[in-house]
Design a protein around this motif. Structure first.
Motif, mmCIF file in Angstrom:
data_model
loop_
_atom_site.group_PDB
_atom_site.id
_atom_site.type_symbol
_atom_site.label_atom_id
_atom_site.label_comp_id
_atom_site.label_asym_id
_atom_site.label_seq_id
_atom_site.Cartn_x
_atom_site.Cartn_y
_atom_site.Cartn_z
ATOM 1 N N THR A 1 -12.248 -3.712 3.477
ATOM 2 C CA THR A 1 -12.565 -2.293 3.645
ATOM 3 C C THR A 1 -13.131 -1.732 2.346
ATOM 4 N N LEU A 2 -13.641 -0.516 2.412
ATOM 5 C CA LEU A 2 -14.135 0.157 1.219
ATOM 6 C C LEU A 2 -12.999 0.344 0.218
ATOM 7 N N ARG A 3 -11.797 0.632 0.726
ATOM 8 C CA ARG A 3 -10.651 0.779 -0.172
ATOM 9 C C ARG A 3 -10.404 -0.515 -0.936
ATOM 10 N N ASP A 4 -10.451 -1.660 -0.232
ATOM 11 C CA ASP A 4 -10.255 -2.958 -0.890
ATOM 12 C C ASP A 4 -11.310 -3.176 -1.970
ATOM 13 N N LYS A 5 -12.557 -2.843 -1.658
ATOM 14 C CA LYS A 5 -13.651 -2.993 -2.624
ATOM 15 C C LYS A 5 -13.373 -2.170 -3.877
ATOM 16 N N ASN A 6 -12.930 -0.938 -3.685
ATOM 17 C CA ASN A 6 -12.648 -0.065 -4.822
ATOM 18 C C ASN A 6 -11.500 -0.591 -5.666
ATOM 19 N N VAL A 7 -10.470 -1.133 -5.004
ATOM 20 C CA VAL A 7 -9.324 -1.703 -5.726
ATOM 21 C C VAL A 7 -9.785 -2.862 -6.604
ATOM 22 N N ASP B 1 -11.810 -1.743 -9.548
ATOM 23 C CA ASP B 1 -10.944 -1.166 -10.580
ATOM 24 C C ASP B 1 -10.334 -2.268 -11.443
ATOM 25 N N ARG C 1 0.819 -1.212 0.000
ATOM 26 C CA ARG C 1 0.000 0.000 0.000
ATOM 27 C C ARG C 1 0.853 1.262 0.000
#
Length: 202
Positions: free
Chosen positions: A181-187, A190, A101
Motif C-alpha cells: 500500500t501507499l502507507r507501506d511505501k511511505n514507511v 522513512d 500498526r
C-alpha cells in the motif's frame, strides 16, 4: 524497463568516456556484479503458480529461491537454505510476524480497565500470528504440484504440500516489511531516508 537496464548495465554502473566524433564508448572502470541474470516474460494473465511453472526449464534440477519481490527483509538467505536442507521438505517458506500498526492491550477482569498495553507490537500483540513472508526455498519436485497457468501457488500447491508434510517454515524474527500500500511505501521510504534501512546490506 528491467531488460533495458541490464542490457545497458555497464553504461549504468561504470565510468565511461564517449568519443562523439567517432561514435564510440570506452568503459573506464567496470563496477558490475559477477551475476548471470535470466529474464522471462511469463505473461500478464498468468497466476503465481503458473509463473513458477513457466520457468521450470531454466531451473532444471537445482534447489532454488523464490520471492514475490514486494517485501523487504534482513533475512539471512544462507541460513534459510541450510535450514531447508535439514527439513526433508520440498518447500520452505519464511514465516514472519506482521509489523504492528496499532497499540495492543489486555482488558482486566472488569473489562473496563486495561491491565497491559504495548504500542505497535509485532503481530499486533499475537505472538502466535505467523504469516507467509514471501521468501521460499524450493525443490524442483514441488513444481509437479502446479497444474497450469491458472494455478495459484499459495492455494493448492502449498496446501497439498502442507497436507503431505512437505512444507516447512523458517521463522524469521528480524526485519520484514511488505510494500502493498501507499502507507507501506511511505514507511519504507522513512527507513531509507533516516539511514535505518535494515535490509540494506551493501
Amino acid at each position: 524497463m528491467i531488460k533495458e537496464y541490464f542490457s545497458n548495465y555497464f553504461l549504468h554502473t561504470s565510468d565511461v568516456t564517449f568519443d562523439l566524433q567517432k561514435n564510440e564508448m570506452e568503459v573506464l572502470r567496470r563496477n558490475g556484479e559477477p551475476w548471470k541474470i535470466t529474464l522471462i516474460d511469463t505473461g500478464e494473465n498468468v497466476m503465481t503458480g503458473g509463473r513458477i511453472k513457466r520457468v521450470a526449464d531454466y531451473i532444471k534440477d537445482e534447489t532454488f529461491c523464490l520471492t514475490y519481490g514486494d517485501g523487504l527483509s534482513d533475512l539471512d538467505i544462507t541460513a534459510t537454505i541450510d535450514f531447508h536442507k535439514k527439513q526433508n521438505s520440498l518447500v520452505t517458506l519464511t514465516a514472519v510476524q506482521q509489523p504492528g500498526r496499532f497499540g495492543a492491550f489486555t482488558l482486566g477482569s472488569e473489562d473496563t480497565r486495561i491491565s497491559s498495553f504495548r504500542e505497535k507490537p509485532t503481530g499486533d500483540g499475537n505472538s502466535n500470528a505467523w504469516i507467509n513472508g514471501g521468501f521460499f526455498v524450493v525443490e524442483p519436485e514441488a513444481l509437479d504440484y502446479i497444474v497450469d497457468d491458472q494455478t495459484v501457488w499459495e492455494r493448492e500447491p502449498l496446501e497439498q504440500l502442507a497436507n503431505t508434510d512437505k512444507l516447512a517454515a523458517y521463522k524469521h524474527t528480524g526485519f520484514w516489511q511488505p510494500m502493498d500500500t501507499l502507507r507501506d511505501k511511505n514507511v519504507l521510504e522513512d527507513y531509507w531516508n533516516s539511514g535505518t534501512a535494515a535490509w540494506k546490506s551493501w
